[in-house]
Design a protein around this motif. Structure first.
Motif, mmCIF file in Angstrom:
data_model
loop_
_atom_site.group_PDB
_atom_site.id
_atom_site.type_symbol
_atom_site.label_atom_id
_atom_site.label_comp_id
_atom_site.label_asym_id
_atom_site.label_seq_id
_atom_site.Cartn_x
_atom_site.Cartn_y
_atom_site.Cartn_z
ATOM 1 N N LYS A 104 81.031 21.394 -14.000
ATOM 2 C CA LYS A 104 81.890 22.398 -13.382
ATOM 3 C C LYS A 104 81.910 22.171 -11.876
ATOM 4 O O LYS A 104 81.187 21.317 -11.342
ATOM 5 C CB LYS A 104 81.355 23.802 -13.676
ATOM 6 N N ASN A 105 82.750 22.955 -11.182
ATOM 7 C CA ASN A 105 82.730 22.970 -9.726
ATOM 8 C C ASN A 105 81.602 23.880 -9.256
ATOM 9 O O ASN A 105 81.495 25.023 -9.701
ATOM 10 C CB ASN A 105 84.071 23.446 -9.167
ATOM 11 N N ALA A 106 80.787 23.370 -8.377
ATOM 12 C CA ALA A 106 79.556 24.065 -7.992
ATOM 13 C C ALA A 106 79.847 25.370 -7.263
ATOM 14 O O ALA A 106 80.736 25.440 -6.407
ATOM 15 C CB ALA A 106 78.690 23.160 -7.126
ATOM 16 N N GLU A 107 79.063 26.387 -7.604
ATOM 17 C CA GLU A 107 79.041 27.661 -6.897
ATOM 18 C C GLU A 107 77.599 27.927 -6.468
ATOM 19 O O GLU A 107 76.653 27.358 -7.001
ATOM 20 C CB GLU A 107 79.531 28.796 -7.799
ATOM 21 N N PHE A 108 77.451 28.810 -5.476
ATOM 22 C CA PHE A 108 76.104 29.084 -4.979
ATOM 23 C C PHE A 108 75.200 29.675 -6.069
ATOM 24 O O PHE A 108 73.998 29.453 -6.080
ATOM 25 C CB PHE A 108 76.155 30.020 -3.771
ATOM 26 N N LYS A 109 75.782 30.402 -7.009
ATOM 27 C CA LYS A 109 74.984 31.005 -8.074
ATOM 28 C C LYS A 109 74.478 29.969 -9.074
ATOM 29 O O LYS A 109 73.629 30.277 -9.922
ATOM 30 C CB LYS A 109 75.800 32.068 -8.804
ATOM 31 N N ASP A 110 74.983 28.731 -9.005
ATOM 32 C CA ASP A 110 74.545 27.686 -9.927
ATOM 33 C C ASP A 110 73.214 27.061 -9.513
ATOM 34 O O ASP A 110 72.660 26.242 -10.250
ATOM 35 C CB ASP A 110 75.602 26.584 -10.028
ATOM 36 N N SER A 126 65.328 16.082 -7.795
ATOM 37 C CA SER A 126 66.112 16.974 -6.929
ATOM 38 C C SER A 126 67.515 16.416 -6.722
ATOM 39 O O SER A 126 67.695 15.208 -6.504
ATOM 40 C CB SER A 126 65.414 17.166 -5.584
ATOM 41 N N LYS A 127 68.486 17.312 -6.800
ATOM 42 C CA LYS A 127 69.880 16.952 -6.539
ATOM 43 C C LYS A 127 70.498 17.996 -5.618
ATOM 44 O O LYS A 127 70.273 19.192 -5.795
ATOM 45 C CB LYS A 127 70.694 16.895 -7.842
ATOM 46 N N THR A 128 71.269 17.532 -4.646
ATOM 47 C CA THR A 128 71.982 18.424 -3.734
ATOM 48 C C THR A 128 73.475 18.277 -3.970
ATOM 49 O O THR A 128 74.005 17.159 -3.954
ATOM 50 C CB THR A 128 71.640 18.100 -2.274
ATOM 51 N N VAL A 129 74.144 19.409 -4.204
ATOM 52 C CA VAL A 129 75.576 19.398 -4.504
ATOM 53 C C VAL A 129 76.275 20.335 -3.519
ATOM 54 O O VAL A 129 75.811 21.451 -3.278
ATOM 55 C CB VAL A 129 75.845 19.850 -5.955
ATOM 56 N N GLU A 130 77.377 19.880 -2.962
ATOM 57 C CA GLU A 130 78.157 20.709 -2.055
ATOM 58 C C GLU A 130 78.983 21.715 -2.854
ATOM 59 O O GLU A 130 79.486 21.399 -3.939
ATOM 60 C CB GLU A 130 79.078 19.845 -1.193
ATOM 61 N N VAL A 131 79.086 22.915 -2.329
ATOM 62 C CA VAL A 131 79.837 23.958 -3.016
ATOM 63 C C VAL A 131 81.284 23.505 -3.181
ATOM 64 O O VAL A 131 81.896 22.904 -2.287
ATOM 65 C CB VAL A 131 79.748 25.288 -2.229
ATOM 66 N N GLY A 132 81.818 23.747 -4.372
ATOM 67 C CA GLY A 132 83.187 23.330 -4.671
ATOM 68 C C GLY A 132 83.292 21.923 -5.219
ATOM 69 O O GLY A 132 84.347 21.545 -5.745
ATOM 70 N N LYS A 133 82.215 21.143 -5.115
ATOM 71 C CA LYS A 133 82.228 19.767 -5.648
ATOM 72 C C LYS A 133 81.715 19.771 -7.086
ATOM 73 O O LYS A 133 81.209 20.768 -7.596
ATOM 74 C CB LYS A 133 81.356 18.867 -4.768
ATOM 75 N N THR A 161 70.291 22.097 -5.836
ATOM 76 C CA THR A 161 70.458 22.893 -4.614
ATOM 77 C C THR A 161 71.923 22.854 -4.204
ATOM 78 O O THR A 161 72.502 21.765 -4.057
ATOM 79 C CB THR A 161 69.581 22.351 -3.477
ATOM 80 N N ILE A 162 72.522 24.030 -4.040
ATOM 81 C CA ILE A 162 73.928 24.124 -3.646
ATOM 82 C C ILE A 162 73.986 24.383 -2.142
ATOM 83 O O ILE A 162 73.357 25.324 -1.645
ATOM 84 C CB ILE A 162 74.652 25.243 -4.412
ATOM 85 N N VAL A 163 74.717 23.552 -1.426
ATOM 86 C CA VAL A 163 74.825 23.678 0.032
ATOM 87 C C VAL A 163 76.283 23.827 0.424
ATOM 88 O O VAL A 163 77.196 23.611 -0.376
ATOM 89 C CB VAL A 163 74.202 22.448 0.734
ATOM 90 N N GLU A 164 76.478 24.213 1.677
ATOM 91 C CA GLU A 164 77.836 24.316 2.225
ATOM 92 C C GLU A 164 78.520 22.958 2.185
ATOM 93 O O GLU A 164 77.868 21.913 2.275
ATOM 94 C CB GLU A 164 77.775 24.811 3.676
ATOM 95 N N ASP A 165 79.825 23.013 2.041
ATOM 96 C CA ASP A 165 80.605 21.783 2.085
ATOM 97 C C ASP A 165 80.430 21.137 3.448
ATOM 98 O O ASP A 165 80.762 21.720 4.478
ATOM 99 C CB ASP A 165 82.076 22.101 1.833
ATOM 100 N N ARG A 166 79.853 19.922 3.458
ATOM 101 C CA ARG A 166 79.564 19.263 4.739
ATOM 102 C C ARG A 166 80.826 18.891 5.496
ATOM 103 O O ARG A 166 80.800 18.663 6.693
ATOM 104 C CB ARG A 166 78.717 18.004 4.486
#
Length: 388
Positions: free
Chosen positions: A169-175, A125-132, A201-206
């Protein structure tokens, strides 16, 4: 560098290059039908020649030595035990032995899913902030030299890419989804595949917050006509947010109102703080009871605070009026107190005065003892005569 440091440096580099493929965890999982390996990495270089042995231990058969002839699926390469492929009955305990060095693992083989391209119990599992940065690199540190072809899948649907598929790429929620790297490799004339799956999992920018202006929503500021005042508006906000003042009137802006520049800083905790000053010089009546609005603008929504100027001391009793009122109240209270004391001391005289003033004599009413000045002493005298 001293010559004595060379062997140590070479050892560190050697261990760093092989540490990624070493099987260090005591409990490991493998997927049925895929190639798998166990690799032991010695903590120190081995100088004396010794024989390497691999064993499989079980409660029923005890510790049984493994050989390449034990099964066509097993291959021994000194420090490495390979399975081509691993099967369900390979579950159990494995022991490596070389001289005085021993190491053991407990391996659990998981049944392969028939309805999916990956096994859920073997997902990272990996968590990535949107835009990162979102990166899925399909490379295998152990089998890389044997890989014939590599494919990348998202939710078991192939992503068309070049010969070295990867995602960067830069993460988007659809990714968001399951990404599976599938490696195809040949061994002894047979084709095998090894999978590595990541649950992205794409999450909001913390670091993104809902901006908020500090202090109450409405602040009343007491001022005096003809003086100057500074209204300071500050807020917690995001890097791209900004603060501004709004105080426009129908008759235009007063020339004594001056808006300062925004000052924005980043704290040691990574938060953004901004402030902006509104300076009002030579305050006049037009500045009183008027709303000076400070607003922070953001994609998360605005936040506004109102400043209202009031005449200093408004609503309070003036000092001279308060002093006169207190003196008058004390004099009246003292007069009433004196009257009460005098009434207690001279109550008989007051009764006689009352009878004289009203022209009434209580003794004529049939109750001869109501005369406050005469009847009462006569009663006392009659009582004394009766006792004697």
């Amino acid at each position: 560098m001293h010559l004595g440091q060379l062997p140590l440096t070479l050892l560190v580099l050697m261990l760093r290059g092989t540490s990624e493929t070493c099987t260090s965890r005591p409990h490991i999982n493998a997927v049925e039908g895929e190639p798998f390996f166990l690799k032991y990495c010695p903590l120190s270089p081995v100088h004396e020649p010794s024989t390497t042995k691999w064993f499989k231990a079980s409660e029923s058969d005890g510790k049984v030595e493994l050989r390449s002839s034990s099964s066509p699926r097993i291959t021994l390469h000194d420090y490495v035990l390979e399975f081509w492929p691993v099967e369900l009955d390979d579950s159990g305990s494995y022991v490596f032995q070389r001289g005085n060095d021993t190491h053991d693992w407990k391996m659990n083989v998981i049944r392969r899913s028939k309805h999916s391209c990956f096994t859920e119990r073997q997902v990272t599992s990996k968590t990535v902030e949107v835009g990162k940065a979102l990166q899925v690199d399909c490379s295998h540190s152990y089998y890389q030299d044997l890989v014939h072809r590599t494919a990348l899948y998202k939710n078991c649907e192939k992503i068309e890419n070049n010969k070295n598929p990867s995602l960067k790429k830069n993460a988007e929620f659809k990714d968001q989804g399951y990404y599976t790297c599938m490696f195809f490799l040949h061994h002894n004339g047979k084709l095998f595949n090894v999978t590595s799956t990541y649950n992205i999992t794409i999450v909001e920018d913390r670091s993104t917050i809902i901006p908020a202006i500090l202090g109450p929503k409405i602040e009343h500021v007491e001022v005096e006509l003809g003086t100057d005042v500074q209204l300071n508006c500050s807020a917690w906000l995001n890097e791209k947010d900004y603060i501004y003042w709004s105080f426009h009137r129908k008759d235009g802006q007063d020339p004594n109102e001056h808006e300062g520049e925004e000052i924005k800083i980043r704290t040691s905790e990574g938060k953004w703080h901004a402030s902006r000053i509104l300076r009002i010089e030579n305050i006049n009546k037009k500045n009183l009871n008027f709303s000076y609005n400070c607003t922070v603008s953001s994609d998360k929504g605005p936040d506004t605070k109102r400043f209202i100027l009031l005449t200093k001391g408004r609503g309070d009793i003036p000092g001279h009026v308060f002093t006169r009122g207190m003196v008058t109240a004390l004099v009246i209270s003292g007069g009433i107190l004196c009257l009460v004391i005098a009434g207690v001391i001279y109550r008989i005289d007051l009764a006689l005065f009352y009878r004289h003033f009203t022209g009434r004599d209580e003794t004529l009413t049939g109750n001869q003892y109501r005369d406050a000045g005469v009847s009462y002493p006569m009663v006392l005298l009659g009582n004394l005569i009766k006792k004697h």
